[in-house]
Design an enzyme around this catalytic site. Structure first.
Site, short mmCIF file in Angstrom:
data_model
loop_
_atom_site.label_atom_id
_atom_site.label_comp_id
_atom_site.label_asym_id
_atom_site.label_seq_id
_atom_site.Cartn_x
_atom_site.Cartn_y
_atom_site.Cartn_z
CG PHE A 76 -2.02 0.96 1.16
CD1 PHE A 76 -3.23 0.61 0.58
CD2 PHE A 76 -1.87 2.25 1.64
CE1 PHE A 76 -4.27 1.53 0.49
CE2 PHE A 76 -2.90 3.17 1.56
CZ PHE A 76 -4.10 2.80 0.98
CG ASP A 85 -0.49 -1.79 7.01
OD1 ASP A 85 -1.63 -2.07 7.44
OD2 ASP A 85 -0.20 -0.70 6.50
CE1 TYR A 123 -9.58 3.89 5.71
CE2 TYR A 123 -8.63 5.13 7.53
CZ TYR A 123 -8.54 4.64 6.25
OH TYR A 123 -7.41 4.89 5.52
CE LYS A 124 -8.09 0.65 4.33
NZ LYS A 124 -6.64 0.70 4.31
NE ARG A 150 -9.86 -3.18 -3.00
CZ ARG A 150 -9.30 -2.42 -2.06
NH1 ARG A 150 -8.13 -2.74 -1.55
NH2 ARG A 150 -9.89 -1.32 -1.64
C1 LIG Z 1 -5.97 1.82 4.20
C2 LIG Z 1 -4.53 1.56 4.42
C3 LIG Z 1 -3.71 2.54 4.97
C4 LIG Z 1 -4.30 3.91 5.22
O1 LIG Z 1 -3.50 4.77 5.88
P1 LIG Z 1 -4.14 6.16 6.38
O2 LIG Z 1 -3.06 6.80 7.09
O3 LIG Z 1 -5.33 5.82 7.20
O4 LIG Z 1 -4.58 6.92 5.18
C5 LIG Z 1 -2.39 2.22 5.21
N1 LIG Z 1 -1.90 0.98 4.91
C6 LIG Z 1 -2.68 0.03 4.36
C7 LIG Z 1 -2.12 -1.31 4.05
C8 LIG Z 1 -4.01 0.30 4.10
O5 LIG Z 1 -4.77 -0.63 3.55
#
Ligand SMILES: *Cc1c(COP(=O)(O)O)cnc(C)c1O
Length: 415
Positions: free
Chosen positions: A128, A200, A225-226, A374
């Protein structure tokens, strides 16, 4: 599409689903099948009730007294303790604060500080992107450090894990393909080389059981938030194994990580434990919303969650691939259960307009560049019938060519 008859075997799966009662805790709009909880989880009744109480009660009525009376001061630790059982951690190894990006920075920096003689951060080119951008920032701020990437500097991450590696930053589940890493095996490999791990968990926590402590992880970060449904931009969490607490270095030394913030002394003196990974005043309304949302996990059996997630994914893959004609769909996720998180991605040359057409038909998934459709499967609120209908609608959109209509080609800012 609703004219479609749900087959008996799908109805039977719903009838036998031990998690089916959990859906009542979620607010989902009529006419929508939501397969994007891996990007933004839906609202929960408990989350919105907590927000209501925090805003109209604790803030409007309690005013500044609520820092103590509503225990706002300890929200970070309290929420960390709520998330801990979902990720195989002890209550005092997790704290909720900031965003995943910022927590990534803190975790990488803390790990690098524990390996001062080493100068390489290992990560995945397909990570990501924000994780890589934050790693670049850490590298830029530490003398002589370098970033080495799987998929760019070597084919396999194994080839980058050596005596120069200070820390290995990996995604537990790949956001594009849904590939699930073997956490125990990779931690063993990392530790054998003398390095530390940062995981992560944004696409795994809340979708499958995670065993950070048992699998030997050093640090972890993840998103609120996921799959945790905390609301748009909800605060994130960070984990540090207890064995690292004594030497934990926080690069963003703010007063919220201070041992006695309300003494207002000029020198920074960090609080012991994971609490020092906090920085500044938490976003209380967002924290309280997440706190409410986390209550949907009370009593959830994570093995059941995983079982349903895999069964939903199998139903989706089988139904979509079962169409007799070739519709241009290629499975981009691992076919083997043990190697897949809780999402299924298909590649298609026209993935963007196809997804827009699907969304118009009430099936919300998302598009990821360059060519991925997805679909995320959140087992607490999805039914087998919905997943079967979603796959049938996908087939119908492709067969009918609906997606070719011009309005589906226009790109929005967020996909
Ligand atoms: C959604 C996501 C993020 C998001 O980071 P934010 O700081 O909340 O924008 C980071 N890493 C991964 C793997 C994600 O899926």
């Amino acid at each position: 599409m609703n004219a479609l008859q749900i087959p008996d075997f799908v109805r039977a799966q719903d009838a036998a689903d031990p998690l089916r009662g959990r859906r009542a805790q979620f607010i989902l709009p009529e006419g929508v099948i939501y397969l994007d909880g891996n990007s933004l989880g839906p609202a929960t009744y408990a989350g919105l009730a907590a927000l209501e109480q925090a805003s109209h009660g604790e803030w409007a009525q309690g005013l500044i007294r609520s820092w103590n009376d509503a225990a706002w001061v300890s929200l970070g630790q309290r929420l960390g303790a709520q998330i801990a059982p979902l990720i195989g951690a002890a209550a005092d190894e997790v704290v909720v604060a900031d965003s995943t990006s910022i927590n990534c920075y803190k975790a990488l920096h803390a790990a690098c500080a524990m390996r001062p003689e080493r100068s390489v951060i290992v990560a995945e080119a397909g990570s990501f992107p924000t994780d890589l951008y934050m790693a670049e920032g850490v590298v830029a701020n530490l003398r002589d450090h370098r970033l080495r990437l799987e998929g760019r500097d070597a084919e396999s991450i194994d080839d980058l894990i050596n005596e120069h590696a200070a820390v290995v930053l990996v995604n537990h589940v790949d956001y594009r393909t849904g590939r699930l890493r073997d956490m125990a095996a990779l931690n063993a490999r990392i530790h054998a080389a003398g390095a530390l791990s940062v995981w992560d968990l944004s696409h795994s926590a809340g979708a499958l059981p995670v065993h950070l402590a048992a699998d030997g992880a050093d640090f972890a970060i993840g998103c609120g938030y996921k799959y945790l449904n905390g609301g748009p931009g909800a605060p994130a969490y960070i984990y540090a194994a207890r064995r690292h607490h004594a030497g934990l270095q926080q690069p963003l030394s703010g007063w919220w990580g201070h041992a006695r913030p309300f003494d207002f002394v000029p020198e920074y003196e960090p609080i012991t434990g994971v609490g020092r990974l906090q920085v500044g005043t938490p976003s209380v309304l967002a924290m309280r919303t997440l706190e409410g949302a986390l209550s949907v996990w009370d009593g959830v059996d994570l093995a059941q969650l995983r079982g349903k997630s895999l069964a939903l994914a199998k139903l989706f893959i089988d139904t979509a691939e079962g169409a007799s004609t070739d519709l241009g769909l290629r499975l981009a996720s691992p076919r083997v259960d043990a190697e897949r998180g809780s999402q299924v991605s298909f590649s298609h040359p026209d993935a963007y307009p196809v997804m827009q057409a699907l969304i118009e038909r009430g099936i919300i998934g998302d598009f990821r560049a360059p060519d991925l459709l997805r679909f995320g499967f959140a087992p607490l609120y999805l039914s087998y019938s919905e997943v079967w209908l979603a796959a049938q609608t996908l087939i119908d959109v492709l067969r009918s060519g609906l997606w070719r209509q011009e309005r589906f080609a226009r790109r929005a800012a967020a996909t």
